[in-house]
Motif scaffolding. Structure first.
Motif, short mmCIF file in Angstrom:
data_model
loop_
_atom_site.label_atom_id
_atom_site.label_comp_id
_atom_site.label_asym_id
_atom_site.label_seq_id
_atom_site.Cartn_x
_atom_site.Cartn_y
_atom_site.Cartn_z
N ALA A 190 0.88 -1.17 0.00
CA ALA A 190 0.00 0.00 0.00
C ALA A 190 0.91 1.22 0.00
CB ALA A 190 -0.91 0.00 1.22
N PRO A 213 2.81 -1.41 -6.34
CA PRO A 213 1.78 -1.35 -5.29
C PRO A 213 0.42 -1.85 -5.78
CG PRO A 213 3.03 0.69 -5.41
CD PRO A 213 3.37 -0.08 -6.64
N LEU A 215 -2.14 -1.02 -3.97
CA LEU A 215 -3.01 0.06 -3.50
C LEU A 215 -2.22 1.36 -3.47
CD1 LEU A 215 -5.65 1.10 -2.22
CD2 LEU A 215 -4.75 0.39 0.01
N CYS A 217 -2.37 5.16 -2.23
CA CYS A 217 -3.09 6.03 -1.30
C CYS A 217 -2.57 7.45 -1.44
CB CYS A 217 -2.90 5.56 0.15
SG CYS A 217 -3.45 3.86 0.44
N ALA A 223 -2.48 4.89 3.94
CA ALA A 223 -1.53 3.79 3.77
C ALA A 223 -1.20 3.14 5.12
CB ALA A 223 -0.25 4.31 3.11
N ALA A 226 -4.07 0.90 6.20
CA ALA A 226 -4.05 -0.38 5.48
C ALA A 226 -3.03 -1.33 6.09
CB ALA A 226 -3.76 -0.14 4.00
N TRP A 231 -3.47 -5.60 5.87
CA TRP A 231 -3.68 -5.76 4.44
C TRP A 231 -2.37 -5.90 3.67
CZ3 TRP A 231 -2.57 -3.34 -0.14
CH2 TRP A 231 -3.33 -3.74 -1.24
N THR A 234 3.71 -0.94 3.94
CA THR A 234 3.80 0.42 3.42
C THR A 234 5.13 1.03 3.82
OG1 THR A 234 2.59 2.51 3.16
CG2 THR A 234 2.79 1.66 5.40
#
Length: 296
Positions: A190, A213, A215, A217, A223, A226, A231, A234
């Motif tokens: 993330a 990544p 995800l 953010c 981030a 997450a 998840w 980061t």
């Protein structure tokens, strides 16, 4: 002739580029402003402005004289303020700037403690994730992360922050711990695009890894949330996850591969001539930030 007043008028004309505007700002008549500048020119024996029907521009002598006048007038103001006590007792409003999250987490508690200590003071914060021009924005004290340009301001180092990779204990239990930066390619990421817009992450000794990544953010908070949820991993600045590290919600990995830490400085423009409100706040801020183990 009141030479101090004449110097003040001259400086204002130089700043506004207009005799009429100077007269309006100083509640004087335009002829009085003109006579004052002319008297000053006669006194020192040189022209200070080149006047046309459309503009007023400083001569070369005028530019040199402007620098001297500004310095002299600042010294006079300082002397008067010192005699009045503002350089002995904190008075007025204190304006402080820092990056958004650092300001909220680490600077705000110092400001509120300062205002409790000096109840006659008021405070103003400017917490933004963008460069702030201290002089133009009327800032008294700034807390800056990173290497400073040569500004001529007084800077006091109070700590460091690291660029860290982190994740939750649950995530590491399920997916394992990366041992080298290259291992990040096998982990879910993330990424905070506000902190690292590039997918190429740098590490010690010039090592670079391009991550992909899952995800993206636009805020650090998203981030971090997450990562705390388990998840994925980061990358953030260490101060941003201080409370989560203490609580055990996050763990740092790849610490041996981190780039060199970034310095944290408290900076202010006046140096030894700073008024009491600045000196007293800087003293408190330096002590509190240096004592914070999350920043060292």
């Amino acid at each position: 002739m009141d030479r101090w007043q004449a110097m003040r008028i001259f400086v204002r004309v130089a700043e506004t580029g207009s005799f009429a505007e100077t007269a309006r700002q100083m509640n004087m008549s335009a002829p009085a402003v003109t006579r004052s500048v002319a008297g000053l020119e006669d006194l020192i024996g040189t022209r200070l402005f080149v006047r046309t029907t459309r503009s007023v521009k400083l001569t070369e002598s005028g530019r040199r004289y402007l620098d001297d006048c500004q310095r002299i007038l600042a010294d006079i103001i300082e002397a008067e303020a010192s005699a009045a006590g503002s350089y002995a007792t904190p008075t007025g409003t204190l304006a402080v700037t820092a990056s958004l999250l650092f300001g909220q987490m680490y600077v705000m508690p110092i400001i509120t403690e300062y205002l409790d200590t000096y109840p006659g003071m008021t405070g103003r914060t400017l917490f933004l994730d963008r460069p702030v021009n201290i002089v133009e924005e009327g800032i008294d004290v700034a807390v800056r992360i990173g290497h400073l340009p040569d500004s001529g301001f007084t800077a006091v180092k109070v700590g460091t922050v690291r660029r860290v990779i982190c994740g939750s204990p649950d995530y590491f239990e399920k997916h394992g711990v990366p041992i080298t930066p290259a291992d990040l390619k096998r982990h879910r990421i993330a990424a905070s695009t506000s902190a690292w817009p590039s997918p190429e992450w740098k590490f010690a000794n010039g090592h670079r890894v391009t991550v992909d990544p899952a995800l993206h953010c636009n805020t650090n908070d998203a981030a971090i949330s997450a990562a705390i949820s388990g998840w994925g991993l980061t990358r953030v600045l260490s101060y941003q996850i201080g409370p989560a590290l203490i609580a055990g919600d996050l763990q740092i990995v790849l610490a041996d591969h981190e780039e060199a830490p970034l310095p944290i400085h408290v900076i202010y423009p006046e140096g030894r001539h700073a008024p009491a409100k600045v000196r007293s706040f800087v003293e408190m801020a330096v002590a509190r930030l240096r004592a914070n183990r999350l920043l060292n």
